[in-house]
Design an enzyme around this catalytic site. Structure first.
Site, PDB file in Angstrom:
ATOM      1  N   LYS A  35       0.804  -1.228   0.000  1.00 46.79           N
ATOM      2  CA  LYS A  35       0.000   0.000   0.000  1.00 46.79           C
ATOM      3  C   LYS A  35       0.840   1.283   0.000  1.00 46.79           C
ATOM      4  CE  LYS A  35      -4.221  -1.739   2.202  1.00 46.79           C
ATOM      5  NZ  LYS A  35      -5.198  -1.523   3.274  1.00 46.79           N
ATOM      6  N   ASP A  89     -10.196   2.876   1.854  1.00 46.34           N
ATOM      7  CA  ASP A  89     -10.357   2.452   3.260  1.00 46.34           C
ATOM      8  C   ASP A  89     -10.921   3.618   4.068  1.00 46.34           C
ATOM      9  OD1 ASP A  89      -9.430  -0.141   3.030  1.00 46.34           O
ATOM     10  OD2 ASP A  89      -7.352   0.383   3.473  1.00 46.34           O
ATOM     11  N   GLY A 148      -0.978   0.827   9.535  1.00 50.45           N
ATOM     12  CA  GLY A 148      -1.544   1.332   8.285  1.00 50.45           C
ATOM     13  C   GLY A 148      -3.034   1.617   8.388  1.00 50.45           C
ATOM     14  N   GLY A 164     -15.515  -5.439  11.426  1.00 53.86           N
ATOM     15  CA  GLY A 164     -14.965  -4.721  10.269  1.00 53.86           C
ATOM     16  C   GLY A 164     -15.459  -5.129   8.889  1.00 53.86           C
TER      17      GLY A 164
END
Ligand code: NAP
Length: 282
Positions: A71, A107, A135, A252
Site C-alpha cells: 500500500k 479504506d 496502516g 470490520g
C-alpha cells in the site's frame, strides 16, 4: 461469466493474496450489473511492485486493489495520488486511465460509511479513542481528521508509533486535539474512553484465535459505540464485550464491503451493488 477479447481486467496485488475476499466480491458485482469485466488476484513480491505497476500500463489492466505489503511502496510508481491517499500515505485502489495511473484510498471512505450506517457515527465533532498506529490506523485518522473530529486519543502497544502518528496529524490539523497514551496507562485510557463517542480498534489483535485487547469498556458512556476493524471472526471478543455492556458495536466487515464498493465506483462510474457484494462476502 464469459471471458471475451473485450473483457476488462481488474485485480488485486498482495503478498500473500490467496486469502483475499475481493475477487468473489467484485466478480459478483460485475456479474450482477452484466459488466464485461473480470477480477483476479496477483501475488506480487515487494521487489517486483514497480514492474507490476508497469505491467498495468503495458497490459491495459483497468484497475487494481493494493493490499499488504504494497500500500505504501506502490506510491512512487503512480502518476497522481488523491488527497486522502496522500494524507494516509497509502493507496489501496489504482485506476488506469490510458496508461496514467492514479492512486486512491477507499479504506478512508469505507470506514466512514460503515461507521455512519452501522453505528450512526458522524465524524464531525466526534471524540475518538483509536487503538493501533499501523496502516489501518492512518486511514481511520484521515477519515476523522479530514471530517472535523473534535479530539482523538491514540493508544498503541509500541507507544513511540502512537506518539509519531499523533504528532504528524497534530501538525496538519491544529484545530483537533490529538494525543497519545500508553496502552498500559490504565488511568489515561479510562479518561479517554470516558469521553469518547467511538472506540475504534485498528490493531490486528482479536484476529482469528488471537484474544484481543483488554480495554475498560465499562468506562464508556452508554451512548458510545465501538468499531472493530477486525472481521475474522465476525464477532470479535471486543464487539461481544461491547454489546454485552449495551453499547452499539460493529465488526470490520462493513468497512471491507464499502471500501470495495468505492473502488468499484471509481473504476466503473456505476453505483456498486452493495447487497450483492455483501452476500458474496458471506
Ligand atoms: P499493521 O500496519 O501491521 O499494524 C498492526 C497494528 O496492530 C499495530 O498498531 C500493532 O502494534 C498492533 N498489534 C498487533 N498485534 C497486537 C497485539 N497482540 N496487541 C496489541 N496490539 C497489537 O496492520 P494494519 O494494516 O494496520 O491492519 C490492522 C488490522 O486492521 C488487521 O487486522 C487488518 O485485517 C484490519 N483491517 C481491516 C480493514 C477492513 O476493511 N475491515 C481494513 C484494513 C485493515 P505495534 O505497533 O505495537 O506492533
Amino acid at each position: 461469466m464469459e471471458i471475451r477479447a473485450t473483457t476488462k481486467i481488474y485485480g488485486i496485488f498482495g503478498h500473500p493474496v490467496g486469502h483475499s475476499l475481493s475477487p468473489v466480491m467484485h466478480n459478483s458485482a460485475f456479474s450482477a450489473l452484466g459488466l464485461d469485466c473480470v477480477y483476479v488476484a496477483f501475488d506480487v513480491s515487494p521487489e517486483e511492485i514497480g514492474k507490476a505497476a508497469d505491467a498495468v500500463r503495458t497490459l491495459g489492466i483497468s484497475g487494481i486493489n493494493i493490499t499488504i505489503p504494497h500500500k505504501e511502496i506502490i506510491i512512487p510508481h503512480l502518476d497522481e495520488i488523491a488527497p486522502e491517499a496522500e494524507l494516509t500515505g497509502a493507496v489501496n485502489t489504482l485506476k488506469n486511465d490510458g496508461g496514467k495511473l492514479s492512486g486512491h484510498n477507499t479504506d478512508v471512505g469505507g470506514f466512514l460509511r460503515a461507521a455512519r450506517e452501522e453505528l450512526g457515527i458522524e465524524p464531525e465533532g466526534a471524540s475518538v479513542f483509536l487503538a493501533g498506529a499501523g496502516g489501518a490506523a492512518r486511514a481511520v485518522m484521515s477519515a476523522f481528521c479530514m471530517n472535523g473530529a473534535r479530539n482523538i486519543c491514540i493508544a498503541n502497544r509500541t507507544h513511540d508509533k502512537a506518539l509519531r502518528l499523533a504528532s504528524e496529524f497534530g501538525e496538519r490539523f491544529r484545530d483537533i486535539k490529538i494525543e497519545s497514551v500508553k496502552l498500559d496507562d490504565v488511568k489515561a485510557i479510562e479518561a479517554c474512553l470516558g469521553k469518547a463517542d467511538i472506540l475504534v480498534n485498528s490493531t490486528s489483535s482479536g484476529m482469528n484465535g488471537n484474544e484481543g485487547l483488554d480495554l475498560p469498556l465499562n468506562k464508556m458512556r452508554k451512548t458510545s459505540a465501538v468499531y472493530d476493524l477486525v472481521y475474522k471472526p465476525r464477532e470479535t471478543r471486543l464487539v461481544k464485550e461491547a454489546r454485552g455492556l449495551g453499547l452499539r458495536a460493529s465488526g470490520g466487515l462493513g468497512m471491507l464491503l464499502y471500501q470495495g464498493a468505492l473502488s468499484f465506483e471509481i473504476w466503473t462510474g456505476r453505483e456498486a451493488p452493495v447487497d450483492v457484494m455483501r452476500k458474496a462476502l458471506g
